[in-house]
Motif scaffolding. Structure first.
Motif, PDB file in Angstrom:
ATOM      1  N   ILE A 264       0.852  -1.191   0.000  1.00 38.04           N
ATOM      2  CA  ILE A 264       0.000   0.000   0.000  1.00 38.04           C
ATOM      3  C   ILE A 264       0.882   1.233   0.000  1.00 38.04           C
ATOM      4  N   GLU A 265       0.608   2.117  -0.912  1.00 39.14           N
ATOM      5  CA  GLU A 265       1.328   3.384  -1.030  1.00 39.14           C
ATOM      6  C   GLU A 265       0.630   4.428  -0.166  1.00 39.14           C
TER       7      GLU A 265
ATOM      8  N   GLY B 219      -1.414  -5.787 -11.164  1.00 39.30           N
ATOM      9  CA  GLY B 219      -2.167  -5.184 -12.266  1.00 39.30           C
ATOM     10  C   GLY B 219      -1.980  -3.689 -12.294  1.00 39.30           C
ATOM     11  N   ASP B 220      -2.984  -3.002 -12.784  1.00 37.31           N
ATOM     12  CA  ASP B 220      -2.899  -1.549 -12.903  1.00 37.31           C
ATOM     13  C   ASP B 220      -3.306  -0.816 -11.630  1.00 37.31           C
ATOM     14  N   LEU B 221      -3.959  -1.507 -10.702  1.00 42.07           N
ATOM     15  CA  LEU B 221      -4.457  -0.844  -9.509  1.00 42.07           C
ATOM     16  C   LEU B 221      -3.357  -0.653  -8.476  1.00 42.07           C
ATOM     17  N   LEU B 222      -3.103   0.591  -8.127  1.00 39.14           N
ATOM     18  CA  LEU B 222      -2.178   0.927  -7.059  1.00 39.14           C
ATOM     19  C   LEU B 222      -3.000   1.074  -5.786  1.00 39.14           C
ATOM     20  N   ARG B 223      -2.710   0.265  -4.781  1.00 37.20           N
ATOM     21  CA  ARG B 223      -3.386   0.404  -3.495  1.00 37.20           C
ATOM     22  C   ARG B 223      -2.841   1.663  -2.833  1.00 37.20           C
ATOM     23  N   GLU B 224      -3.747   2.582  -2.472  1.00 34.62           N
ATOM     24  CA  GLU B 224      -3.280   3.861  -1.956  1.00 34.62           C
ATOM     25  C   GLU B 224      -4.137   4.364  -0.801  1.00 34.62           C
TER      26      GLU B 224
ATOM     27  N   ASN C 269      -8.430   3.949  -1.860  1.00 35.67           N
ATOM     28  CA  ASN C 269      -9.040   3.673  -3.165  1.00 35.67           C
ATOM     29  C   ASN C 269      -9.535   2.223  -3.243  1.00 35.67           C
ATOM     30  N   GLY C 270     -10.023   1.740  -2.114  1.00 36.37           N
ATOM     31  CA  GLY C 270     -10.580   0.394  -2.041  1.00 36.37           C
ATOM     32  C   GLY C 270     -11.997   0.345  -2.579  1.00 36.37           C
TER      33      GLY C 270
END
Length: 188
Positions: free
Chosen positions: A23-24, A64-69, A88-89
């Motif tokens: 997670i960023e 994938g393309d989703l960055l957990r932030e 961004n969940g």
């Protein structure tokens, strides 16, 4: 208290968990003067909000393309310190929005949550003369926004109502309690 420092301390404590979950974290600290509050209680609110955001993001596949932030922002606005913690969940489904601050409400499986984090956090915000609210970000996810007065409003009103603003007894209250106790009790 310096709310930005409290947020930083909380993120240090949660650093290993954030890294493990990929997670960023993003911080956008605005100008925020020191706030009169019970710093340990407000830090507990930060911990509860960050843990909820982490748990929401852990529930979605990484890669994938989703960055957990998780994004935290602070600002002063109309006499209040405003701290927003957003992820961004998957967000909070509309049908349970009104329940998330209720004691013991949880969406987690049995044994994985008590349903007390948001309830306790909301109570702490109220006790400080503020609010904790759910907002919907423009993108997906959830944003919880804590607003507490910049001044000593909550602490002052507690004193005016005859309550100590500290969970510990002040010296006058302790002396009064000791004087009112029966002799056998105070000599024990």
């Amino acid at each position: 208290a310096d709310l930005s420092a409290g947020i930083d301390e909380t993120l240090v404590l949660l650093g290993p968990r954030l890294r493990e979950a990929c997670i960023e974290g993003t911080k956008e600290f605005g100008e925020l003067p020191p706030v009169v509050c019970r710093a340990a209680e407000i830090n507990q609110v930060f911990m509860n909000l960050f843990v909820n955001a982490i748990q929401a993001l852990e529930g979605i596949p990484s890669g994938g393309d989703l960055l957990r932030e998780i994004r935290v922002t602070t600002r002063a606005e109309k006499g209040f310190a405003v701290v927003a913690i957003a992820d961004n969940g998957p967000g909070v489904p509309a049908d349970i929005e009104q329940q998330i601050f209720a004691p013991f409400f949880t969406t987690k499986p049995p044994g994985q949550g008590t349903g007390l984090g948001l309830s306790i956090s909301s109570d702490i915000a109220r006790k400080h003369g503020g609010t904790l609210a759910l907002e919907r970000p423009e993108r997906s996810g959830a944003r919880l926004v804590l607003r507490i007065p910049l001044g000593a409003t909550a602490m002052t009103s507690a004193r005016e109502e005859g309550r100590s603003s500290s969970p510990r007894l002040d010296a006058r209250s302790a002396e009064k309690s000791a004087a009112e106790r029966p002799k056998s009790e105070s000599n024990a």
